[in-house]
Write a protein that holds these residues in place. Structure first.
Motif, PDB file in Angstrom:
ATOM      1  N   ASP A 129      47.914  52.590  41.971  1.00 20.31           N
ATOM      2  CA  ASP A 129      46.832  52.574  42.948  1.00 20.31           C
ATOM      3  C   ASP A 129      47.240  51.771  44.188  1.00 20.31           C
ATOM      4  O   ASP A 129      47.863  50.710  44.075  1.00 20.31           O
ATOM      5  CB  ASP A 129      45.580  51.954  42.325  1.00 20.31           C
ATOM      6  N   ILE A 130      46.890  52.278  45.373  1.00 20.72           N
ATOM      7  CA  ILE A 130      47.314  51.617  46.614  1.00 20.72           C
ATOM      8  C   ILE A 130      46.697  50.231  46.766  1.00 20.72           C
ATOM      9  O   ILE A 130      47.193  49.404  47.541  1.00 20.72           O
ATOM     10  CB  ILE A 130      46.975  52.466  47.855  1.00 20.72           C
ATOM     11  N   ASP A 177      51.688  45.852  51.163  1.00 24.49           N
ATOM     12  CA  ASP A 177      52.058  46.409  52.463  1.00 24.49           C
ATOM     13  C   ASP A 177      50.976  47.308  53.043  1.00 24.49           C
ATOM     14  O   ASP A 177      50.987  47.602  54.240  1.00 24.49           O
ATOM     15  CB  ASP A 177      53.378  47.186  52.357  1.00 24.49           C
ATOM     16  N   LEU A 178      50.007  47.726  52.213  1.00 25.61           N
ATOM     17  CA  LEU A 178      48.903  48.548  52.700  1.00 25.61           C
ATOM     18  C   LEU A 178      47.596  47.762  52.806  1.00 25.61           C
ATOM     19  O   LEU A 178      46.543  48.337  53.048  1.00 25.61           O
ATOM     20  CB  LEU A 178      48.709  49.769  51.800  1.00 25.61           C
ATOM     21  N   GLY A 179      47.685  46.443  52.629  1.00 22.76           N
ATOM     22  CA  GLY A 179      46.479  45.621  52.731  1.00 22.76           C
ATOM     23  C   GLY A 179      45.663  45.614  51.458  1.00 22.76           C
ATOM     24  O   GLY A 179      44.434  45.511  51.504  1.00 22.76           O
ATOM     25  N   GLY A 180      46.334  45.707  50.304  1.00 32.30           N
ATOM     26  CA  GLY A 180      45.621  45.744  49.040  1.00 32.30           C
ATOM     27  C   GLY A 180      45.135  44.374  48.608  1.00 32.30           C
ATOM     28  O   GLY A 180      45.250  43.375  49.313  1.00 32.30           O
ATOM     29  N   GLY A 181      44.579  44.336  47.413  1.00 31.02           N
ATOM     30  CA  GLY A 181      44.077  43.093  46.855  1.00 31.02           C
ATOM     31  C   GLY A 181      42.589  43.116  46.631  1.00 31.02           C
ATOM     32  O   GLY A 181      41.844  43.838  47.305  1.00 31.02           O
ATOM     33  N   ALA A 182      42.136  42.305  45.673  1.00 33.64           N
ATOM     34  CA  ALA A 182      40.728  42.308  45.289  1.00 33.64           C
ATOM     35  C   ALA A 182      39.824  41.750  46.364  1.00 33.64           C
ATOM     36  O   ALA A 182      38.692  42.206  46.536  1.00 33.64           O
ATOM     37  CB  ALA A 182      40.559  41.509  43.990  1.00 33.64           C
ATOM     38  N   LEU A 183      40.274  40.733  47.102  1.00 31.10           N
ATOM     39  CA  LEU A 183      39.424  40.155  48.144  1.00 31.10           C
ATOM     40  C   LEU A 183      39.032  41.199  49.175  1.00 31.10           C
ATOM     41  O   LEU A 183      37.845  41.342  49.501  1.00 31.10           O
ATOM     42  CB  LEU A 183      40.138  38.979  48.819  1.00 31.10           C
ATOM     43  N   LEU A 184      40.006  41.945  49.688  1.00 25.84           N
ATOM     44  CA  LEU A 184      39.721  42.928  50.738  1.00 25.84           C
ATOM     45  C   LEU A 184      39.038  44.176  50.201  1.00 25.84           C
ATOM     46  O   LEU A 184      38.384  44.895  50.966  1.00 25.84           O
ATOM     47  CB  LEU A 184      41.009  43.322  51.465  1.00 25.84           C
ATOM     48  N   ASP A 185      39.180  44.447  48.904  1.00 29.75           N
ATOM     49  CA  ASP A 185      38.595  45.677  48.367  1.00 29.75           C
ATOM     50  C   ASP A 185      37.199  45.469  47.796  1.00 29.75           C
ATOM     51  O   ASP A 185      36.263  46.170  48.164  1.00 29.75           O
ATOM     52  CB  ASP A 185      39.501  46.283  47.303  1.00 29.75           C
ATOM     53  N   THR A 194      46.605  35.990  41.183  1.00 27.89           N
ATOM     54  CA  THR A 194      47.592  37.058  41.338  1.00 27.89           C
ATOM     55  C   THR A 194      48.260  37.307  40.000  1.00 27.89           C
ATOM     56  O   THR A 194      48.837  36.385  39.402  1.00 27.89           O
ATOM     57  CB  THR A 194      48.663  36.688  42.382  1.00 27.89           C
ATOM     58  N   ALA A 195      48.171  38.541  39.518  1.00 29.23           N
ATOM     59  CA  ALA A 195      48.801  38.881  38.245  1.00 29.23           C
ATOM     60  C   ALA A 195      50.325  38.925  38.428  1.00 29.23           C
ATOM     61  O   ALA A 195      50.813  39.272  39.513  1.00 29.23           O
ATOM     62  CB  ALA A 195      48.287  40.224  37.752  1.00 29.23           C
ATOM     63  N   PRO A 196      51.087  38.614  37.405  1.00 31.68           N
ATOM     64  CA  PRO A 196      52.552  38.596  37.531  1.00 31.68           C
ATOM     65  C   PRO A 196      53.137  39.932  37.970  1.00 31.68           C
ATOM     66  O   PRO A 196      54.177  39.979  38.626  1.00 31.68           O
ATOM     67  CB  PRO A 196      53.022  38.224  36.116  1.00 31.68           C
ATOM     68  N   THR A 197      52.470  41.019  37.623  1.00 33.56           N
ATOM     69  CA  THR A 197      53.015  42.347  37.912  1.00 33.56           C
ATOM     70  C   THR A 197      52.888  42.737  39.376  1.00 33.56           C
ATOM     71  O   THR A 197      53.647  43.568  39.872  1.00 33.56           O
ATOM     72  CB  THR A 197      52.281  43.405  37.056  1.00 33.56           C
ATOM     73  N   TYR A 198      51.935  42.127  40.096  1.00 33.50           N
ATOM     74  CA  TYR A 198      51.632  42.558  41.456  1.00 33.50           C
ATOM     75  C   TYR A 198      51.773  41.401  42.430  1.00 33.50           C
ATOM     76  O   TYR A 198      51.762  40.228  42.052  1.00 33.50           O
ATOM     77  CB  TYR A 198      50.205  43.119  41.525  1.00 33.50           C
ATOM     78  N   ASP A 199      51.879  41.727  43.713  1.00 37.60           N
ATOM     79  CA  ASP A 199      51.963  40.692  44.737  1.00 37.60           C
ATOM     80  C   ASP A 199      50.695  40.640  45.579  1.00 37.60           C
ATOM     81  O   ASP A 199      50.729  40.255  46.742  1.00 37.60           O
ATOM     82  CB  ASP A 199      53.192  40.902  45.629  1.00 37.60           C
ATOM     83  N   VAL A 200      49.571  41.054  44.985  1.00 33.71           N
ATOM     84  CA  VAL A 200      48.270  40.940  45.639  1.00 33.71           C
ATOM     85  C   VAL A 200      47.320  40.209  44.697  1.00 33.71           C
ATOM     86  O   VAL A 200      47.559  40.119  43.495  1.00 33.71           O
ATOM     87  CB  VAL A 200      47.682  42.329  45.991  1.00 33.71           C
ATOM     88  N   ASP A 201      46.247  39.666  45.246  1.00 35.43           N
ATOM     89  CA  ASP A 201      45.241  39.025  44.413  1.00 35.43           C
ATOM     90  C   ASP A 201      44.482  40.087  43.623  1.00 35.43           C
ATOM     91  O   ASP A 201      44.117  41.139  44.158  1.00 35.43           O
ATOM     92  CB  ASP A 201      44.269  38.213  45.269  1.00 35.43           C
ATOM     93  N   THR A 202      44.233  39.807  42.351  1.00 38.05           N
ATOM     94  CA  THR A 202      43.521  40.760  41.503  1.00 38.05           C
ATOM     95  C   THR A 202      42.133  40.262  41.107  1.00 38.05           C
ATOM     96  O   THR A 202      41.370  41.008  40.490  1.00 38.05           O
ATOM     97  CB  THR A 202      44.335  41.065  40.232  1.00 38.05           C
ATOM     98  N   SER A 203      41.811  39.019  41.436  1.00 37.86           N
ATOM     99  CA  SER A 203      40.465  38.507  41.213  1.00 37.86           C
ATOM    100  C   SER A 203      40.304  37.225  42.015  1.00 37.86           C
ATOM    101  O   SER A 203      41.282  36.658  42.529  1.00 37.86           O
ATOM    102  CB  SER A 203      40.180  38.250  39.732  1.00 37.86           C
ATOM    103  N   GLY A 204      39.068  36.759  42.113  1.00 39.38           N
ATOM    104  CA  GLY A 204      38.849  35.532  42.855  1.00 39.38           C
ATOM    105  C   GLY A 204      37.441  34.995  42.697  1.00 39.38           C
ATOM    106  O   GLY A 204      36.529  35.695  42.235  1.00 39.38           O
ATOM    107  N   ASP A 205      37.276  33.747  43.092  1.00 35.77           N
ATOM    108  CA  ASP A 205      35.984  33.080  43.153  1.00 35.77           C
ATOM    109  C   ASP A 205      35.916  32.278  44.439  1.00 35.77           C
ATOM    110  O   ASP A 205      36.931  31.705  44.881  1.00 35.77           O
ATOM    111  CB  ASP A 205      35.787  32.144  41.963  1.00 35.77           C
ATOM    112  N   VAL A 206      34.721  32.233  45.023  1.00 35.13           N
ATOM    113  CA  VAL A 206      34.531  31.546  46.301  1.00 35.13           C
ATOM    114  C   VAL A 206      33.237  30.755  46.249  1.00 35.13           C
ATOM    115  O   VAL A 206      32.227  31.229  45.709  1.00 35.13           O
ATOM    116  CB  VAL A 206      34.464  32.560  47.476  1.00 35.13           C
ATOM    117  N   LEU A 207      33.262  29.561  46.833  1.00 31.91           N
ATOM    118  CA  LEU A 207      32.053  28.754  46.992  1.00 31.91           C
ATOM    119  C   LEU A 207      31.816  28.542  48.482  1.00 31.91           C
ATOM    120  O   LEU A 207      32.692  28.028  49.194  1.00 31.91           O
ATOM    121  CB  LEU A 207      32.196  27.406  46.285  1.00 31.91           C
ATOM    122  N   LEU A 208      30.628  28.950  48.941  1.00 37.75           N
ATOM    123  CA  LEU A 208      30.240  28.842  50.347  1.00 37.75           C
ATOM    124  C   LEU A 208      29.050  27.908  50.485  1.00 37.75           C
ATOM    125  O   LEU A 208      28.291  27.700  49.538  1.00 37.75           O
ATOM    126  CB  LEU A 208      29.847  30.213  50.909  1.00 37.75           C
TER     127      LEU A 208
END
Length: 349
Positions: A169-170, A175-183, A209-223
């Protein structure tokens, strides 16, 4: 260049990219939008362009620039990967086209500011396609809050998680702007901005970031909002499906499930909980994609803005605030919050 538009005829739409979201939701919604008609769909693949054209009754174009060279396109819908937004939004604006671009507008605040400046200087509309904010259920929640249904706001929690995606999955491609934060993370983030306002600080964030990928796959944020209300956001590609938010007040709470991607025939259910009662509101079904397209047409026609910024907040500025918050979340995850206590999203423009 597009020809001058007659006020009475529909805007002629060209689509750059044959993304799944265009196939499943955006282009089917066009049938219910009187002010918009589909002219052409472009892809790098002639086969993909023809598949879309056969289904939706328009011209098939091989190559994005060839679509922008047509003289029968007034406005452009751009559902390309985030990393391609900057180049093709700029090309569309340079050709005199108004642009509806899939969320998020850009991967960084600097890029969002640059593109917004190009649109403003050309007198063109540039809108980020956050369709969920155009669903009437959120305006209903805002009315309940404004009416004092749950008292003063105390906290916001939002979550959007989906099961793991196929490895090809892209959204796993940096390089295509992937990752859980942006998606998926941008959805609860934008919801927090909608309800708590534009003055938000990032108190802390963690991106996994999972070892298999170079993008974030989950996250938590406090605002934290300017009024001191805190928001906790959770998101990722490693979860059982959840799409929800909860707003907790001094006298109760409001819970919304299926908040970000309800099907067009789904009747939303809002739960209002107070100490001595629980009320469930069932609202009419609505197609948030059609509502977004109508709002885009209205903006192009110069009519009053219809969402997704409540309280008279300008939509274009809200888009820049959102992009600045994304930057601040990344900075906090890299250690910015440990250095300063909070990472403030810089004021756009």
């Amino acid at each position: 260049m597009p020809q001058p538009m007659a006020e009475t005829r529909p805007l002629r739409l060209g689509v750059l990219g044959c993304a799944d979201i265009a196939w499943r939701r955006t282009l089917p919604a066009l049938a219910d939008v009187a002010g918009l008609t589909l002219t052409a769909v472009a892809s790098r693949s002639a086969e993909r362009a023809r598949r879309f054209a056969d289904r939706f009754g328009c011209a098939a174009v091989t190559g994005y620039q060839r679509l922008l060279d047509r003289d029968d396109v007034d406005v452009v819908y751009l559902p390309l990967p985030v990393a391609l937004h900057g180049h093709w939004v700029e090309r569309a604006l340079s050709g005199g086209r108004h642009v509806l671009v899939e969320k998020p507008l850009a991967a960084t605040a600097a890029e969002a500011l640059r593109l917004s400046g190009l649109a403003a200087s050309a007198g063109l509309v540039l809108r980020e396609n956050f369709t969920f904010l155009h669903h009437p259920q959120h305006a209903t929640v805002m009315d309940l809050i404004s009416g004092g249904e749950i008292g003063e706001l105390r906290a916001f929690t939002g979550a959007f998680g989906i099961p793991p995606l196929p490895g090809t999955d892209i959204r796993y491609r940096a390089d295509l702007g992937g990752g859980a934060l942006l998606d998926v993370g941008v959805y609860p983030l934008r919801a927090a901005q909608y309800f708590l306002g534009s003055t938000l600080d990032v108190l802390g964030s963690a991106l996994h970031t999972a070892p298999t990928y170079d993008v974030d796959t989950s996250g938590d944020v406090l605002l934290r909002s300017g009024e001191g209300v805190c928001a906790h956001l959770s998101f990722g590609f490693r979860h059982g499906y959840r799409s929800a938010y909860e707003i907790w007040g001094s006298a109760g709470r409001i819970v919304v499930e299926r908040a970000y991607a309800p099907p067009p025939r789904y009747r939303p259910r809002i739960r209002i909980e107070q100490q001595d009662r629980v009320e469930r509101l069932t609202l009419p079904a609505a197609d948030q994609f059609a509502e977004t397209l109508r709002a885009f047409v209205a903006a192009v026609r110069g009519e009053p803005e219809r969402g997704p910024a409540p309280g008279g907040r300008p939509v274009a500025r809200e888009q820049l605030v959102h992009a600045s918050l994304i930057d601040a979340i990344r900075a906090s995850a890299r250690g910015g919050a440990r250095d300063s206590g909070a990472v403030r999203a810089p004021a756009p423009g």
